[in-house]
Design a protein around this motif. Structure first.
Motif, PDB file in Angstrom:
ATOM      1  N   GLU A  45       0.703  -1.166  -0.012  1.00 55.16           N
ATOM      2  CA  GLU A  45      -0.099   0.048   0.066  1.00 55.16           C
ATOM      3  C   GLU A  45       0.828   1.179  -0.015  1.00 55.16           C
ATOM      4  N   GLU A  48       2.307   1.820  -3.651  1.00 56.67           N
ATOM      5  CA  GLU A  48       1.230   2.386  -4.294  1.00 56.67           C
ATOM      6  C   GLU A  48       0.966   3.925  -4.083  1.00 56.67           C
ATOM      7  N   SER A  49       1.133   4.442  -2.613  1.00 53.00           N
ATOM      8  CA  SER A  49       0.669   5.595  -2.225  1.00 53.00           C
ATOM      9  C   SER A  49       1.766   6.479  -2.818  1.00 53.00           C
ATOM     10  N   ARG A  51       3.823   5.970  -5.191  1.00 52.66           N
ATOM     11  CA  ARG A  51       3.962   6.130  -6.758  1.00 52.66           C
ATOM     12  C   ARG A  51       2.783   7.088  -7.207  1.00 52.66           C
ATOM     13  N   GLN A  52       1.854   7.286  -6.579  1.00 55.55           N
ATOM     14  CA  GLN A  52       0.629   8.313  -7.004  1.00 55.55           C
ATOM     15  C   GLN A  52       1.274   9.693  -6.702  1.00 55.55           C
ATOM     16  N   GLN A  53       2.224   9.910  -5.584  1.00 52.72           N
ATOM     17  CA  GLN A  53       2.643  11.201  -5.072  1.00 52.72           C
ATOM     18  C   GLN A  53       3.939  11.479  -5.658  1.00 52.72           C
ATOM     19  N   TYR A  54       4.868  10.650  -6.159  1.00 49.36           N
ATOM     20  CA  TYR A  54       6.023  10.676  -6.840  1.00 49.36           C
ATOM     21  C   TYR A  54       6.435  11.836  -7.565  1.00 49.36           C
ATOM     22  N   SER A  56       5.250  14.673  -7.420  1.00 49.48           N
ATOM     23  CA  SER A  56       5.334  15.997  -6.519  1.00 49.48           C
ATOM     24  C   SER A  56       6.486  15.816  -5.508  1.00 49.48           C
ATOM     25  N   SER A  65      10.773   8.419 -13.472  1.00 48.29           N
ATOM     26  CA  SER A  65       9.595   7.698 -13.459  1.00 48.29           C
ATOM     27  C   SER A  65       9.792   6.864 -11.965  1.00 48.29           C
ATOM     28  N   PHE A  66       8.659   6.275 -11.442  1.00 45.94           N
ATOM     29  CA  PHE A  66       8.802   5.835 -10.185  1.00 45.94           C
ATOM     30  C   PHE A  66       9.469   4.385 -10.256  1.00 45.94           C
ATOM     31  N   ARG A  88       6.885  13.822   2.358  1.00 47.74           N
ATOM     32  CA  ARG A  88       5.511  14.217   2.126  1.00 47.74           C
ATOM     33  C   ARG A  88       5.027  14.731   3.417  1.00 47.74           C
TER      34      ARG A  88
END
Length: 226
Positions: A45, A48-49, A51-54, A56, A65-66, A88
């Motif tokens: 998890e 994936e979290s 990855r979405q924020q990578y 920024s 790329s992540f 973050r």
């Protein structure tokens, strides 16, 4: 702040200082250990979290790329994810704006018997930033401290207290919430530190699930007792 006896006023420096304060809430040994444990327990998890924020969170030296970031980690993925997660958290817009909305001041305690201490957890905080008595206090020199509060009356209370009592109260908090070490200008407060560092029978410590100690009565300072 030391030369002007005032907090930063321009937005860029104020934002940088708020970010530094937020980092002090999280980048101490116990908090890092808890974050690392959370990353390990929730790796899928967490990845994936992140990855979405990578986009920024990506630093100037990180790959675009992540997936490439993961490939280049070479077994250090958890450390990398932890670093991104910490970034973050420290860059939290909600917490940052709450800090910027508080009243800031710089205080001094001069001609005192003792001086301010610091430690591996030097930020004295109340439970949260959104209630009436919210405050943060950070020694920034042996004789000066930064304070942020929701009410100007809180700041005035610090200013009107006897300087020795202010130092006693802040140092009491600094020692109790320290994890491994306390730093002083000299060894004049060694006994004071020894009797408080990390808690003691005379001064027990109650921490929350994150290992934090909150100070609900910031104006009731501990006297100079062993």
């Amino acid at each position: 702040m030391l030369s002007t006896a005032a907090p930063p006023v321009d937005r860029r420096r104020a934002s940088a200082w708020a970010r530094f304060l937020m980092s002090l809430l999280h980048r101490h040994p116990a908090r890092i250990a808890l974050l690392r444990q959370a990353v390990e327990l929730n790796m899928d998890e967490t990845v994936e979290s992140v990855r979405q924020q990578y986009p920024s969170l990506r630093g100037k030296d990180d790959p675009e790329s992540f997936e490439e970031y993961i490939a280049n980690s070479r077994g250090r993925l958890q450390d990398g994810v932890l670093a991104l997660l910490l970034t973050r958290i420290v860059d939290s817009e909600k917490v940052g704006n709450a800090l910027l909305a508080m009243t800031w001041a710089v205080g001094a305690a001069q001609r005192t018997r003792f001086r301010f201490l610091t430690s591996d957890r030097p930020l004295m905080t109340s439970n949260g930033l959104g209630h009436r008595e919210s405050l943060l206090v950070l020694p920034i020199s042996p004789q000066s401290y930064f304070i942020a509060a929701r009410r100007t009356e809180t700041i005035e209370t610090f200013r009107l207290n006897k300087p020795d009592d202010v130092i006693a109260g802040v140092n009491h908090a600094i020692c109790l919430q320290a994890e491994e070490f306390v730093i002083g200008h000299d060894e004049a407060q060694k006994r004071f530190v020894d009797n408080r560092l990390g808690g003691s029978p005379l001064h027990p410590v109650v921490r929350d699930s994150r290992g934090s100690i909150f100070w609900e009565n910031p104006h009731k300072f501990d006297p100079w007792i062993p």
